[in-house]
Design a protein around this motif. Sequence first.
Motif, PDB file in Angstrom:
ATOM      1  N   ALA A 211       0.436  -0.898  -0.111  1.00 11.74           N
ATOM      2  CA  ALA A 211      -0.119   0.082  -0.349  1.00 11.74           C
ATOM      3  C   ALA A 211       0.978   1.005  -0.285  1.00 11.74           C
ATOM      4  CB  ALA A 211      -1.037  -0.119   0.739  1.00 11.74           C
ATOM      5  N   LEU A 212       0.461   2.856  -0.769  1.00 14.02           N
ATOM      6  CA  LEU A 212       1.019   3.473  -0.813  1.00 14.02           C
ATOM      7  C   LEU A 212       0.128   4.785  -0.218  1.00 14.02           C
ATOM      8  CD1 LEU A 212       2.570   2.979  -4.207  1.00 14.02           C
ATOM      9  CD2 LEU A 212       3.822   2.433  -2.143  1.00 14.02           C
ATOM     10  N   ARG A 213       0.847   6.414  -0.340  1.00 10.66           N
ATOM     11  CA  ARG A 213      -0.114   7.102   0.144  1.00 10.66           C
ATOM     12  C   ARG A 213       0.694   7.892  -0.446  1.00 10.66           C
ATOM     13  NH1 ARG A 213      -1.798   7.598   5.821  1.00 10.66           N
ATOM     14  NH2 ARG A 213      -2.088   5.504   7.076  1.00 10.66           N
ATOM     15  N   PRO A 214      -0.482   9.198  -0.614  1.00 13.44           N
ATOM     16  CA  PRO A 214       0.072  10.467  -1.062  1.00 13.44           C
ATOM     17  C   PRO A 214       1.350  11.084  -0.501  1.00 13.44           C
ATOM     18  CG  PRO A 214      -2.234  10.038  -1.225  1.00 13.44           C
ATOM     19  CD  PRO A 214      -1.392   9.465   0.002  1.00 13.44           C
ATOM     20  N   GLN A 215       2.057  10.938  -1.344  1.00 12.08           N
ATOM     21  CA  GLN A 215       3.185  12.396  -0.897  1.00 12.08           C
ATOM     22  C   GLN A 215       3.168  13.253   0.066  1.00 12.08           C
ATOM     23  OE1 GLN A 215       6.884  12.029  -0.139  1.00 12.08           O
ATOM     24  NE2 GLN A 215       6.992  11.509  -1.915  1.00 12.08           N
ATOM     25  N   PRO A 216       3.149  13.264   1.309  1.00 12.86           N
ATOM     26  CA  PRO A 216       3.223  14.235   2.065  1.00 12.86           C
ATOM     27  C   PRO A 216       3.509  15.664   2.095  1.00 12.86           C
ATOM     28  CG  PRO A 216       4.462  12.682   3.103  1.00 12.86           C
ATOM     29  CD  PRO A 216       4.394  12.145   2.096  1.00 12.86           C
ATOM     30  N   PRO A 217       3.646  16.796   2.096  1.00 12.84           N
ATOM     31  CA  PRO A 217       4.923  17.473   2.237  1.00 12.84           C
ATOM     32  C   PRO A 217       5.704  17.452   3.263  1.00 12.84           C
ATOM     33  CG  PRO A 217       2.044  18.105   3.450  1.00 12.84           C
ATOM     34  CD  PRO A 217       2.624  17.097   3.586  1.00 12.84           C
ATOM     35  N   ARG A 218       6.590  18.254   2.444  1.00 15.82           N
ATOM     36  CA  ARG A 218       8.061  18.143   3.349  1.00 15.82           C
ATOM     37  C   ARG A 218       8.364  18.513   4.937  1.00 15.82           C
ATOM     38  NH1 ARG A 218      12.331  18.269  -0.143  1.00 15.82           N
ATOM     39  NH2 ARG A 218      13.969  17.985   1.783  1.00 15.82           N
ATOM     40  N   GLN A 219       8.709  17.346   5.238  1.00 18.73           N
ATOM     41  CA  GLN A 219       8.599  17.929   7.006  1.00 18.73           C
ATOM     42  C   GLN A 219       9.456  18.842   7.546  1.00 18.73           C
ATOM     43  OE1 GLN A 219       8.726  13.941   9.098  1.00 18.73           O
ATOM     44  NE2 GLN A 219      11.087  13.392   8.151  1.00 18.73           N
ATOM     45  N   LEU A 220       9.442  19.399   9.075  1.00 19.34           N
ATOM     46  CA  LEU A 220      10.069  19.817   9.496  1.00 19.34           C
ATOM     47  C   LEU A 220      10.447  19.159  10.771  1.00 19.34           C
ATOM     48  CD1 LEU A 220       9.129  24.262   8.509  1.00 19.34           C
ATOM     49  CD2 LEU A 220      11.617  22.496   7.861  1.00 19.34           C
ATOM     50  N   VAL A 221      12.415  19.581  11.616  1.00 19.72           N
ATOM     51  CA  VAL A 221      12.193  19.339  12.527  1.00 19.72           C
ATOM     52  C   VAL A 221      12.318  20.375  13.393  1.00 19.72           C
ATOM     53  CG1 VAL A 221      13.887  17.220  13.166  1.00 19.72           C
ATOM     54  CG2 VAL A 221      13.152  17.122  11.309  1.00 19.72           C
ATOM     55  N   LEU A 222      12.567  20.027  15.146  1.00 18.24           N
ATOM     56  CA  LEU A 222      12.713  20.463  15.980  1.00 18.24           C
ATOM     57  C   LEU A 222      13.118  20.142  17.150  1.00 18.24           C
ATOM     58  CD1 LEU A 222      10.213  22.886  18.218  1.00 18.24           C
ATOM     59  CD2 LEU A 222      11.546  20.084  18.749  1.00 18.24           C
ATOM     60  N   ALA A 223      14.347  19.979  17.165  1.00 21.04           N
ATOM     61  CA  ALA A 223      15.428  19.963  18.219  1.00 21.04           C
ATOM     62  C   ALA A 223      14.992  20.267  19.782  1.00 21.04           C
ATOM     63  CB  ALA A 223      17.146  19.803  18.053  1.00 21.04           C
ATOM     64  N   ALA A 224      15.358  19.851  20.906  1.00 24.81           N
ATOM     65  CA  ALA A 224      15.634  19.653  21.942  1.00 24.81           C
ATOM     66  C   ALA A 224      15.372  19.483  22.726  1.00 24.81           C
ATOM     67  CB  ALA A 224      13.824  19.489  22.841  1.00 24.81           C
ATOM     68  N   GLU A 225      16.777  20.543  23.572  1.00 24.60           N
ATOM     69  CA  GLU A 225      17.523  19.718  24.800  1.00 24.60           C
ATOM     70  C   GLU A 225      17.176  19.949  26.271  1.00 24.60           C
ATOM     71  OE1 GLU A 225      21.548  21.378  24.588  1.00 24.60           O
ATOM     72  OE2 GLU A 225      20.974  22.418  22.895  1.00 24.60           O
ATOM     73  N   PHE A 226      16.942  18.359  26.327  1.00 24.87           N
ATOM     74  CA  PHE A 226      17.046  18.391  27.893  1.00 24.87           C
ATOM     75  C   PHE A 226      17.686  17.687  28.892  1.00 24.87           C
ATOM     76  CE2 PHE A 226      13.442  17.663  25.460  1.00 24.87           C
ATOM     77  CZ  PHE A 226      11.965  18.208  26.213  1.00 24.87           C
ATOM     78  N   PRO A 227      18.134  18.338  30.123  1.00 25.84           N
ATOM     79  CA  PRO A 227      18.257  17.961  30.954  1.00 25.84           C
ATOM     80  C   PRO A 227      18.737  17.068  32.107  1.00 25.84           C
ATOM     81  CG  PRO A 227      17.176  19.364  32.160  1.00 25.84           C
ATOM     82  CD  PRO A 227      16.822  19.267  30.852  1.00 25.84           C
ATOM     83  N   SER A 228      17.542  16.546  31.637  1.00 27.65           N
ATOM     84  CA  SER A 228      17.793  14.257  31.635  1.00 27.65           C
ATOM     85  C   SER A 228      16.613  13.393  31.232  1.00 27.65           C
ATOM     86  CB  SER A 228      17.049  14.546  33.798  1.00 27.65           C
ATOM     87  OG  SER A 228      15.730  14.953  33.136  1.00 27.65           O
TER      88      SER A 228
END
Length: 455
Positions: A211-228
Amino acid sequence: MDDVITRLRAGLPAEAIHTDPDVVVSYAHDMASFCEAGTPAVVVLPSSVEQVQHVMRTATELRVPVVPQGARTGLSGAANASDGCIVLSLVRMDRILEISPVDRIAVVEPGVVNAVLSRAVGEHGLYYPPDPSSWEMCTIGGNIGTASGGLCCVKYGVTAEYVLGLDVVLADGRLLSTGRRTAKGVAGYDLTRLFVGSEGTLGVVVRAVLALRPQPPRQLVLAAEFPSAAAACDAVCAIMERGHTPSLLELMDRTTVRAVNRLGRMGLPETTEALLLAAFDTPDPAADLAAVGELCTAAGATQVVPAEDAAESELLLKARRMSLTALEAVKSATMIDDVCVPRSRLGEMIDRTAAVAAKYDLTIGVCAHAGDGNTHPVVCFDHTDPDESRRARESFDEIMALGLELGGTITGEHGVGVLKKEWLARELGPVGVELQRGIKRTFDPLGILNPGKLF
């Protein structure tokens, strides 16, 4: 084995059969550590369904074990040879037979590489979501055999959800067609799902309808730093609880971040205890990332950095995809766990894995598909040091036990193979094992298909 090879040659071209010892031994195992492997008698690389059928008929008549293989990128020993077996490598059956934008399906042979398929369907505005970290090398047949996942599973699901139908050569050489090409279909038992994840123990997949899906929009990524790691996992729980549907939600602990920096000079923040990557492929990904960024900050993130464009996003994803390779470079050997727990127990799983590392005085890095609770603790050790190797094995087992204790499973996507046979029995229980062995006998009464795997 002379009789076996003579019979094989009667129905196969000369270039499909390899008996040179140096060549044969190179097909003996996949990428797993601590997994026994035998010496094959012969390696066969068929290029057609009929050739696979000839191999299986010969093996049945002469009672010779057969080990199906793809690209051998697996991490559980499922593709490891047994002594005197026929290794049946499907890598030459690598044609994409059909791509239908109307029906949203692709029909492929098992040797098609995951990334090749993804790019091919992309040219038609379509999308094949399952994307294991080894997607540039691994094959669709191998993905089906181990029911593999990937980074996008939190939104799009795993391989099993995209396999509509299969052609499978059974142990005696008969050809079985399962499933359908249609969007819906519930005729009879779902044999297609039965083969997905069976690791070559029930039959040899020679064609798949995906099965295939329609091509989604280009994704954007978020990076988050954590102390633990616990704080990062709190953010994961908050993101899912609030109803967000990220296209990926990945976590790398400090050990993994540092390993990636050493290998790829990625410039990731080494002061962080946990780095969380979240992505959206929605029509307005920036708004979704902003909302998730607020949840990360509320959970204790020390820094939240959304990517400004697709290029920055791809750089962050490259770092995550590099995680396992980077950890493999820390020591001469690794054992890669694949424990999946409920999301609500993810923080406990990671914290207690760190305690295991301290207990055994080992480097254990954790990267995880955090959105679906699938952790990959990677035990790094010196395989030439007997004591360190022993501690590595014991730590691996303790992590497996921890996963079951937290209500999880011993494998989310890598499979059982040789590495986790004992643990599969613990997870399934005696009744479950009995029934699964009964299924194996129905499909493979002589026990010649990938013997020694799973049970």
